[in-house]
Design an enzyme around this catalytic site. Sequence first.
Site, mmCIF file in Angstrom:
data_model
loop_
_atom_site.group_PDB
_atom_site.id
_atom_site.type_symbol
_atom_site.label_atom_id
_atom_site.label_comp_id
_atom_site.label_asym_id
_atom_site.label_seq_id
_atom_site.Cartn_x
_atom_site.Cartn_y
_atom_site.Cartn_z
ATOM 1 C CG ASP A 21 1.170 -7.011 -2.163
ATOM 2 O OD1 ASP A 21 1.339 -5.781 -2.113
ATOM 3 O OD2 ASP A 21 0.775 -7.620 -3.166
ATOM 4 C CB SER A 72 0.230 -4.934 -6.760
ATOM 5 O OG SER A 72 0.352 -4.872 -5.373
ATOM 6 C CG ASP A 164 -2.679 4.587 -5.256
ATOM 7 O OD1 ASP A 164 -2.335 3.655 -4.515
ATOM 8 O OD2 ASP A 164 -3.453 4.443 -6.218
ATOM 9 N NE ARG A 278 -3.246 -1.835 -10.238
ATOM 10 C CZ ARG A 278 -2.611 -2.030 -9.088
ATOM 11 N NH1 ARG A 278 -1.473 -1.388 -8.862
ATOM 12 N NH2 ARG A 278 -3.087 -2.835 -8.177
ATOM 13 C CE LYS A 353 -2.473 -6.822 -2.459
ATOM 14 N NZ LYS A 353 -1.923 -5.599 -3.084
ATOM 15 C CG ASP A 419 -0.550 -3.433 -0.662
ATOM 16 O OD1 ASP A 419 0.114 -2.381 -0.706
ATOM 17 O OD2 ASP A 419 -1.590 -3.617 -1.314
ATOM 18 C CG HIS A 423 -3.207 0.287 0.567
ATOM 19 N ND1 HIS A 423 -2.612 1.392 0.005
ATOM 20 C CD2 HIS A 423 -2.879 -0.752 -0.234
ATOM 21 C CE1 HIS A 423 -1.956 1.025 -1.085
ATOM 22 N NE2 HIS A 423 -2.106 -0.275 -1.258
ATOM 23 C CG ASP A 460 3.952 -6.245 -4.385
ATOM 24 O OD1 ASP A 460 4.251 -6.155 -3.173
ATOM 25 O OD2 ASP A 460 2.787 -6.117 -4.803
ATOM 26 C CG HIS A 461 4.451 -2.327 -3.682
ATOM 27 N ND1 HIS A 461 3.802 -2.073 -2.497
ATOM 28 C CD2 HIS A 461 3.555 -2.984 -4.456
ATOM 29 C CE1 HIS A 461 2.574 -2.541 -2.555
ATOM 30 N NE2 HIS A 461 2.398 -3.112 -3.724
ATOM 31 C CG HIS A 491 2.210 1.041 -2.738
ATOM 32 N ND1 HIS A 491 2.005 0.630 -4.028
ATOM 33 C CD2 HIS A 491 1.249 0.442 -1.996
ATOM 34 C CE1 HIS A 491 0.963 -0.191 -4.068
ATOM 35 N NE2 HIS A 491 0.476 -0.305 -2.842
#
Length: 546
Positions: A21, A72, A164, A278, A353, A419, A423, A460-461, A491
């Site tokens: 991730d 994700s 984000d 989401r 996750k 990830d 963050h 995933d990113h 991300h």
Amino acid sequence: MLQKLASFPGVAGPVVVIVMDGYGLPANDTGSAIAAARKPTLDALFASAPHIRLRAHGTAVGMPSDDDMGNSEVGHNAIGAGQVYAQGAALVANAIAEGAIWNGQAWQEIVAGAKAGRGVVHFIGLFSDGNVHSHIDHLKAMVERAKAEGVRTVRIHALLDGRDVPETSALDYVVPFEAFLAGISDAGFDARIASGGGRQYITMDRYDANWAMVEKGWRTHVLGEGRQFANATAAVNGLREQNPGTIDQDLPEFVVADAGQPIGTIEDGDSVVFFNFRGDRAIEITRAFVEADFAKFDRVRHPQVTYAGMLQYDGDLQLPKRFLVAPPAIKETSGEWFSKMGLAQFACSETQKFGHVTYFWNGNRSGRFAGETWQEVPSDVVPFEQRPWMKAAEIADAMIAAIQSGQYRVLRCNFANGDMVGHTGNFRAATMAVEAVDLALGRLLKAVEAAGGVALITADHGNADEMFELDKKSGQPARHPDGSFKAKTAHTLNPVPLILFDCASGGRLGLRQTEGAGLSNIAATVANLLGLAAHPAWDESLLEVS
Ligand code: 3PG
Ligand code: CO
């Protein structure tokens, strides 16, 4: 049924998909914690294993535009389903642009419910334009519409982002929005921000990792408990003063009050819209509102409200029953089809996750398909820059045991480190995060090899690949006035790797780099590695067999 592939019988051992991730491939190494990490396993793979780049952002994963980073949810949806669906961000934007959202039963019930009560609609959600969980433009449109439809009072419960979007950008959203609310308010309409706090501090927990966050959110938004300020702008400034160095996502809760009285407690007869589209971080607070028998914490008071989610967050649990926009109908997922073929599947990650490799992978369904085994490794409840290794070793242990059991034909796992630590904006911790994944990967691949299997290693990113905000013109890290680098917590837009680890085929297998190759090509590639033709709905396989 999936057909047998004529050209290739499939590998004898298991096929393992490993998601690292937050592991992107940046254009250059400036600010990349991945480049700075010591990672002998990954270095060896990039030196000698077949590998290509996959698109993991924008329209390649169903986001409205190529300016949207991946995340994700959309990433794991695409990997698991083998197809690209227009995702929540795009569906909500369209429903608003076309007006369909206002004609829907859910919106009408929100308005009618409020009018039958005190005339109050509350909007709770992530307050930014990150477009990962929410978009502030959707909120704005709903406030305007509520006024047009005769709602008297709007109260907004604003979860500050900084995860984000840039890490201390809260006032870029709060100041103009409070001005907008003041401008739209008049004698018959009163709209204000009533409460809020950092999204990693209240309300937006996921996967049952830390219900105390949700309880704190409930007390803030519903009961009006918390530090009081005159408005949200004053709250952000005041909380920053009280908590120097704390970035937006971690700021404590605040309550807006007039003369000591909170202005936006949630009462019987009010309407409540949770405006995130989401689901992962929306499910727990939604349960607190809609469940009659609720035992996760003491709600003190359970107001009887008309509640709607922006989307339905869980299709299997129908949570919530009322939602403003229909979610993407994700069908024919690889989990379902491999199950129908009678293949035993194993999915594993740590709590943070876990739903990514189960719920998102299977198209936002919490149910399990026949033959699926899921294993969750409990995550630590700590700021992850303090434990950047997270549970990488334990996930590898679980995967190795599952491979050695010989019971599973297809396995998947997610290493959260790149990830979750990415963050936090902590460069040094993110470097250690990548090193922890590399260490675990090395052990895991030995087990794959011993079992005569193959692995696809991907992400995933991006996230850890860019840990500093880069100046748009110079491409160099942007700086704070004191000269320090501006940390980047969000991300990235970078592509991700797809590496084929194969000691099983005698070098017959490779990967094809196509122009549009993206995450949605992985399901068909896995099918081919199993010796199966892909489902016709899936995007093409990238496997080459010589
Ligand atoms: C989060 O929810 O943590 C971030 O908004 C997005 O991260 P994820 O898409 O990697 O979960
Ligand atoms: Co993330």
